[in-house]
Write a protein that holds these residues in place. Sequence first.
Motif, short mmCIF file in Angstrom:
data_model
loop_
_atom_site.label_atom_id
_atom_site.label_comp_id
_atom_site.label_asym_id
_atom_site.label_seq_id
_atom_site.Cartn_x
_atom_site.Cartn_y
_atom_site.Cartn_z
N ARG A 1 -11.36 -73.44 35.61
CA ARG A 1 -12.27 -73.98 36.60
C ARG A 1 -11.58 -75.08 37.42
O ARG A 1 -11.92 -75.33 38.56
CB ARG A 1 -13.47 -74.56 35.87
CG ARG A 1 -14.59 -75.03 36.73
CD ARG A 1 -15.74 -75.39 35.81
NE ARG A 1 -16.88 -75.90 36.55
CZ ARG A 1 -18.10 -75.97 36.05
NH1 ARG A 1 -18.34 -75.53 34.83
NH2 ARG A 1 -19.08 -76.47 36.75
N ARG A 2 -10.63 -75.73 36.79
CA ARG A 2 -9.98 -76.87 37.41
C ARG A 2 -8.67 -76.51 38.09
O ARG A 2 -7.93 -77.39 38.51
CB ARG A 2 -9.75 -77.96 36.36
CG ARG A 2 -11.04 -78.48 35.74
CD ARG A 2 -10.80 -79.56 34.71
NE ARG A 2 -10.20 -79.04 33.49
CZ ARG A 2 -10.90 -78.59 32.45
NH1 ARG A 2 -12.23 -78.58 32.49
NH2 ARG A 2 -10.30 -78.13 31.38
N LEU A 3 -8.39 -75.23 38.15
CA LEU A 3 -7.15 -74.80 38.80
C LEU A 3 -7.18 -75.15 40.29
O LEU A 3 -8.18 -74.98 40.96
CB LEU A 3 -7.00 -73.28 38.65
CG LEU A 3 -5.98 -72.70 37.66
CD1 LEU A 3 -5.74 -73.62 36.47
CD2 LEU A 3 -6.42 -71.33 37.20
N SER A 4 -6.05 -75.60 40.79
CA SER A 4 -5.99 -75.94 42.22
C SER A 4 -5.96 -74.64 43.02
O SER A 4 -5.52 -73.60 42.52
CB SER A 4 -4.72 -76.74 42.50
OG SER A 4 -3.59 -75.89 42.35
N PRO A 5 -6.46 -74.69 44.25
CA PRO A 5 -6.44 -73.49 45.12
C PRO A 5 -5.04 -72.91 45.22
O PRO A 5 -4.87 -71.69 45.28
CB PRO A 5 -6.91 -74.03 46.47
CG PRO A 5 -7.70 -75.25 46.15
CD PRO A 5 -7.08 -75.85 44.92
N GLU A 6 -4.03 -73.79 45.22
CA GLU A 6 -2.66 -73.31 45.35
C GLU A 6 -2.27 -72.46 44.14
O GLU A 6 -1.66 -71.40 44.26
CB GLU A 6 -1.67 -74.49 45.47
CG GLU A 6 -1.83 -75.34 46.73
CD GLU A 6 -3.10 -76.20 46.70
OE1 GLU A 6 -3.46 -76.69 45.60
OE2 GLU A 6 -3.73 -76.37 47.75
N THR A 7 -2.62 -72.97 42.97
CA THR A 7 -2.31 -72.22 41.75
C THR A 7 -2.99 -70.86 41.76
O THR A 7 -2.40 -69.85 41.39
CB THR A 7 -2.75 -73.02 40.51
OG1 THR A 7 -2.39 -74.38 40.69
CG2 THR A 7 -2.13 -72.46 39.26
N VAL A 8 -4.23 -70.87 42.17
CA VAL A 8 -4.98 -69.62 42.23
C VAL A 8 -4.28 -68.64 43.15
O VAL A 8 -4.05 -67.47 42.79
CB VAL A 8 -6.43 -69.86 42.71
CG1 VAL A 8 -7.15 -68.54 42.96
CG2 VAL A 8 -7.20 -70.71 41.71
N GLU A 9 -3.89 -69.13 44.33
CA GLU A 9 -3.19 -68.29 45.30
C GLU A 9 -1.91 -67.72 44.71
O GLU A 9 -1.60 -66.54 44.82
CB GLU A 9 -2.84 -69.11 46.57
CG GLU A 9 -4.00 -69.32 47.51
CD GLU A 9 -4.72 -68.02 47.84
OE1 GLU A 9 -4.02 -67.00 48.12
OE2 GLU A 9 -5.97 -67.98 47.80
N LYS A 10 -1.22 -68.59 44.02
CA LYS A 10 0.06 -68.20 43.44
C LYS A 10 -0.15 -67.12 42.37
O LYS A 10 0.54 -66.09 42.35
CB LYS A 10 0.73 -69.43 42.82
CG LYS A 10 2.26 -69.32 42.73
CD LYS A 10 2.87 -70.61 42.19
CE LYS A 10 2.51 -70.79 40.73
NZ LYS A 10 2.59 -72.17 40.26
N ASN A 11 -1.12 -67.36 41.52
CA ASN A 11 -1.42 -66.39 40.46
C ASN A 11 -1.81 -65.03 41.04
O ASN A 11 -1.39 -63.98 40.56
CB ASN A 11 -2.55 -66.90 39.57
CG ASN A 11 -2.09 -68.05 38.68
OD1 ASN A 11 -0.89 -68.31 38.57
ND2 ASN A 11 -3.04 -68.72 38.05
N LEU A 12 -2.66 -65.12 42.06
CA LEU A 12 -3.10 -63.90 42.72
C LEU A 12 -1.92 -63.13 43.30
O LEU A 12 -1.79 -61.91 43.14
CB LEU A 12 -4.09 -64.26 43.84
CG LEU A 12 -5.58 -63.91 43.70
CD1 LEU A 12 -6.01 -63.73 42.26
CD2 LEU A 12 -6.44 -64.93 44.41
N ALA A 13 -1.05 -63.91 43.98
CA ALA A 13 0.11 -63.30 44.60
C ALA A 13 1.02 -62.67 43.55
O ALA A 13 1.63 -61.63 43.77
CB ALA A 13 0.87 -64.34 45.41
N ALA A 14 1.04 -63.29 42.38
CA ALA A 14 1.88 -62.77 41.30
C ALA A 14 1.24 -61.57 40.62
O ALA A 14 1.82 -60.99 39.70
CB ALA A 14 2.15 -63.88 40.29
N GLY A 15 0.02 -61.26 41.07
CA GLY A 15 -0.65 -60.10 40.49
C GLY A 15 -1.19 -60.33 39.09
O GLY A 15 -1.36 -59.40 38.31
#
Length: 507
Positions: free
Chosen positions: A142-156
């Motif tokens: 829940r506390r993940l930064s938007p950047e981390t989320v983007e990164k994770n998403l991009a990493a599939g």
Amino acid sequence: MTTGKIRVRFAPSPTGLLHVGNARTALYNWLFARRAGGVFVLRIEDTDLERSEARYESQLIEDLRWLGLDWDEGPEGPNVTEKGAYGPYRQSERLKIYAGLTEQLLAEDKAYRCFCTPEELAAEHQLAIKQHGPQVYSGRCRRLSPETVEKNLAAGMPFAVRLKIGMEPLRFRDIVRGAVEFAPEAVSDPILVRSAKEGEPGMPVYNYVVTIDDALMKITHVVRGDDHISNTPRQVAIYKAFGWPVPEFAHLSTILGADRERLSKRHGATSIATFREMGYLPEALVNYLGLLGWGAEDGKTEIFTLAELTRAFTLERVTPSPAIFDFEKLNWLNRHYIKLASHERLTALARDYFGGMLPAKDAARDDVEAWFARLVRLFAPSVDHLDQLPAKTSFVFGFDHEAARARAENAEVLAADSARTVLTELANRVRSHSAWVTPEVFKAWLNDIKAATGVNGKELFHPVRIALTGMQSGPDFDKLLPLIEDGAALGLPVTSVQSRVEQFVGV
RNA sequence: GGCGCUAUCGUCUAGGGGUUAGGACGUGAGAUUCUCAAUCUUAAAACACGGGUUCGAUUCCCGUUAGCGCUACCA
């Protein structure tokens, strides 16, 4: 809270035969809707593809109909159509509805993506157990930064979608139990959508799906089993997240077996289909289920037709405590309704149980069917359920004089001197009689024997009954003898009175 | 373990601050019947435990115990 029409639903999974517990839930929903002039919706929760089977869905529909329960919206007949404006009513056909809603929640920041692996979650779980704390999700992602989320998403990285649970207690009104409240931390952020696997879309989770379905179908009162109480706060949170009105709930207690365990096959019959096969009447089952967890306002009335139940039923009078299923009381009710049922109906129902004992049903043999109707009329009132009829009537068909002699409880009666005399006298009369034995002839014989031997009452009738039926109890001779003689005369596998006496006494 | 739900005769239940705690199934007895069933009459049978609150608790509150449920990326 309920503006407009009351709408309730029964939402079974077609993963097996309709259980009496679910049948009661269906009944209470139906009664509540009918009494309030509301709408009863049938929704098939067939998202468990592994276990769901189409045949169970048609069986379910058949069972509900048999009980006399109809629905205003839902599937219509096996593989046919649906009626109602809020369909589809099969959950498997609603999957596309959920995805858009999830996007909405994500966009509104009411839900978030959780990248935790099963291993991480398991570790959290273990730790919680060790610390004797509540085993709930920490809310890490829940506390993940938007950047981390983007990164994770991009990493599939695969992700599940979780709902953000707020700070305030989750409350709901339960008509059966009153106000119920759960602390938000006891709920924690529940998964809404499972993480996707290998190209497959993430599957929404049960609690999410029911809530959406109930909300979209405008369900105003959720009446269901109390095993869902602990799910309810999660569902309340989902309603809140969407800004939907929270319905009222009524959680029905569990039906238990005599050993206080959840009623299961172990305890005997549990499915509606089985009760029907055993020869229980639907009105008996409905009446019994109505009484199991609910009581009439006067505290006394026990006999209710479906229509009477509809008039008397309120959810407020439903008992919160679990109830043990009492087969004896069901039997009592069934006997009651058997006595009330028309002979035609009973005869038709009973016919199926006599496959091997009677010739196949044949329009040309009306006389056989008429005889069978008399048999049923004579014996049905003394049976708990119709499938007991063949056993109960077996002595009408086959007569086994050796078994009759051998039966332990007959020994004492037969050993009496008076019994011997009576049977000898009876045999004498039978031998010199060449016609069928009518009740009049029989009565005259017994009077003669009484006069000749001085034996009366029990001592007279008991040995005679044993000689005729092998048993000490049974229907009146007046009714029984014609049945036996007519059956024999019709060429049915029925031993005549004359043969019985001859066989029993010996020639 | 955590959270929740539940607690009146053997069973289903009514009731509710002061009651002979009511009804039904089942069980026992009696009547009736050749017998069984049915029917009628009748009897036995209950407020889980411990603390409060109260003049008074089975009833309200708290706890204990017991049972059950949930505690899953089952439904």
